[in-house]
Write a protein that holds these residues in place. Structure first.
Motif, short mmCIF file in Angstrom:
data_model
loop_
_atom_site.label_atom_id
_atom_site.label_comp_id
_atom_site.label_asym_id
_atom_site.label_seq_id
_atom_site.Cartn_x
_atom_site.Cartn_y
_atom_site.Cartn_z
N GLY A 1 43.55 41.25 47.21
CA GLY A 1 42.81 42.58 47.80
C GLY A 1 43.78 43.28 48.57
O GLY A 1 43.83 44.53 48.56
N ILE A 2 44.78 42.31 49.29
CA ILE A 2 45.64 43.03 50.07
C ILE A 2 46.69 43.86 49.22
O ILE A 2 47.18 45.02 49.48
CB ILE A 2 46.30 42.17 50.96
CG1 ILE A 2 45.46 41.48 52.06
CG2 ILE A 2 47.77 42.86 51.67
CD1 ILE A 2 46.27 40.30 52.77
N GLU A 3 47.05 43.39 47.90
CA GLU A 3 48.03 43.94 47.22
C GLU A 3 47.23 45.17 46.68
O GLU A 3 48.02 46.39 46.49
CB GLU A 3 48.24 43.09 45.88
CG GLU A 3 49.12 43.76 44.81
CD GLU A 3 50.45 44.27 45.43
OE1 GLU A 3 50.76 45.07 44.66
OE2 GLU A 3 50.91 43.51 45.97
N MET A 4 45.87 45.40 46.47
CA MET A 4 45.28 46.65 46.01
C MET A 4 45.45 47.55 46.97
O MET A 4 45.51 48.90 46.91
CB MET A 4 43.89 46.21 45.53
CG MET A 4 43.63 45.70 44.47
SD MET A 4 41.90 45.83 43.95
CE MET A 4 41.23 44.34 44.56
N LEU A 5 45.68 47.21 48.40
CA LEU A 5 45.75 48.36 49.31
C LEU A 5 47.10 48.72 49.49
O LEU A 5 47.45 49.94 50.01
CB LEU A 5 45.40 47.55 50.77
CG LEU A 5 43.90 47.33 50.76
CD1 LEU A 5 43.52 46.85 51.97
CD2 LEU A 5 42.83 48.58 50.53
N THR A 6 48.19 47.84 49.37
CA THR A 6 49.60 48.01 49.61
C THR A 6 50.25 48.57 48.53
O THR A 6 51.23 49.33 48.57
CB THR A 6 50.37 46.86 50.12
OG1 THR A 6 50.15 45.87 49.22
CG2 THR A 6 49.57 46.39 51.50
N LEU A 7 50.02 48.06 47.23
CA LEU A 7 50.68 48.59 46.00
C LEU A 7 52.19 48.26 45.93
O LEU A 7 52.92 49.19 45.57
CB LEU A 7 50.37 49.75 45.85
CG LEU A 7 48.77 49.97 45.25
CD1 LEU A 7 48.59 51.38 45.28
CD2 LEU A 7 48.20 49.24 44.12
N ASP A 8 52.75 47.19 46.68
CA ASP A 8 54.08 46.85 46.68
C ASP A 8 54.42 45.80 45.75
O ASP A 8 55.78 45.63 45.87
CB ASP A 8 54.72 46.86 47.96
CG ASP A 8 54.09 45.54 48.84
OD1 ASP A 8 53.26 45.03 48.50
OD2 ASP A 8 54.53 45.54 50.01
N LEU A 9 53.79 45.24 45.04
CA LEU A 9 54.03 43.98 44.23
C LEU A 9 54.47 42.57 45.14
O LEU A 9 55.25 41.92 44.39
CB LEU A 9 55.02 44.38 43.14
CG LEU A 9 54.71 45.61 42.21
CD1 LEU A 9 55.78 45.63 41.31
CD2 LEU A 9 53.33 45.01 41.53
N PHE A 10 54.19 42.87 46.07
CA PHE A 10 54.47 41.45 47.09
C PHE A 10 53.38 40.45 47.00
O PHE A 10 53.71 39.30 46.62
CB PHE A 10 54.83 41.99 48.52
CG PHE A 10 55.26 40.95 49.36
CD1 PHE A 10 56.54 40.40 49.33
CD2 PHE A 10 54.53 40.42 50.34
CE1 PHE A 10 56.92 39.16 50.08
CE2 PHE A 10 54.86 39.22 51.02
CZ PHE A 10 56.26 38.66 50.92
N PHE A 11 52.21 41.00 47.52
CA PHE A 11 51.24 40.02 47.58
C PHE A 11 50.54 39.74 46.17
O PHE A 11 49.86 38.49 46.48
CB PHE A 11 49.93 40.70 48.61
CG PHE A 11 50.24 40.95 50.08
CD1 PHE A 11 50.27 40.00 50.71
CD2 PHE A 11 50.83 42.24 50.29
CE1 PHE A 11 50.85 40.03 52.15
CE2 PHE A 11 51.36 42.43 51.62
CZ PHE A 11 51.17 41.15 52.51
N ILE A 12 50.79 40.61 45.25
CA ILE A 12 50.42 40.02 44.02
C ILE A 12 51.17 38.82 43.45
O ILE A 12 50.73 37.67 42.70
CB ILE A 12 50.25 41.17 42.91
CG1 ILE A 12 49.35 40.74 41.78
CG2 ILE A 12 51.80 41.37 42.60
CD1 ILE A 12 47.93 40.60 41.85
N MET A 13 52.58 38.85 43.75
CA MET A 13 53.23 37.71 43.57
C MET A 13 52.98 36.37 44.10
O MET A 13 52.95 35.29 43.81
CB MET A 13 54.69 37.88 43.81
CG MET A 13 55.51 39.36 43.19
SD MET A 13 55.33 38.84 41.24
CE MET A 13 55.42 40.54 40.81
N MET A 14 52.56 36.68 45.44
CA MET A 14 51.81 35.39 46.21
C MET A 14 50.49 34.82 45.63
O MET A 14 50.30 33.61 45.56
CB MET A 14 51.70 35.87 47.65
CG MET A 14 53.11 35.96 48.53
SD MET A 14 52.99 36.36 50.26
CE MET A 14 52.14 35.13 50.91
N SER A 15 49.66 35.90 45.18
CA SER A 15 48.56 35.53 44.66
C SER A 15 48.78 34.90 43.19
O SER A 15 47.93 34.05 42.95
CB SER A 15 47.56 36.64 44.46
OG SER A 15 48.21 37.64 43.48
N ALA A 16 49.70 35.05 42.68
CA ALA A 16 50.20 34.06 41.53
C ALA A 16 50.47 32.69 41.74
O ALA A 16 50.19 31.83 40.99
CB ALA A 16 51.41 34.62 40.79
#
Length: 163
Positions: free
Chosen positions: A22-37
């Motif tokens: 959800g945070i990645e969808m707001l920031t779109l910087d490919l940082f939080f999606i890596m953590m979600s992985a």
């Protein structure tokens, strides 16, 4: 409460994954999606019966590896050749057009492809209806045109004046 988390670690990792995504969808910087992985990897280790401390290590290692190795590659791929891509309007430059209504340095109409554009010339030349012209520039919603074979100079005085 802690005992429930130890027994149902998957629920914790699922919540962490959803929050990070959800945070990645707001920031779109490919940082939080890596953590979600990393959270997904920890969720998988939870389903395989790993201890909570091992799940945390799996989360940290996978998230760090994704951030260090995958994120830079993904960012380079996303931004590759960004400046070399032409917009639809930029692609019109150099195309041929047909004068629909006489074109002067102040007004006129041309047909580029199937679309009719307002047009003007760079100099005092007047182009009559039916003449074939070439698009030299697009300024706002106006095509700047000239006769084929005529050199187009974007730095002409009328260009500097913003006409």
């Amino acid at each position: 409460m802690f005992d429930w988390l130890v027994q149902n670690g998957w629920a914790l990792w699922l919540v962490v994954f959803l929050i990070l995504a959800g945070i990645e969808m707001l920031t779109l910087d490919l940082f939080f999606i890596m953590m979600s992985a990393g959270a997904l990897a920890a969720l998988a280790s939870s389903f395989m019966g790993a201890q909570l401390w091992l799940q945390i290590i799996v989360f940290c290692v996978v998230a760090l590896a994704m951030i260090v190795f995958i994120r830079p590659v993904a960012l380079n791929h996303l931004h590759k050749d960004h400046d070399e891509h032409s917009t639809n309007i930029d692609r019109l430059i150099g195309h041929s057009a047909v004068v629909v209504q006489a074109v002067t340095e102040h007004s006129g109409l041309v047909k580029i492809g199937g679309d009719t554009w307002t047009a003007r010339t760079r100099g005092p030349a007047e182009l009559s209806a039916g003449q074939a012209v070439v698009v030299g520039a697009i300024e706002g919603a106006t095509a700047v045109v000239s006769l084929p074979g005529t050199s187009f100079s974007p730095g002409s005085p009328s260009a500097a004046a913003g006409h």
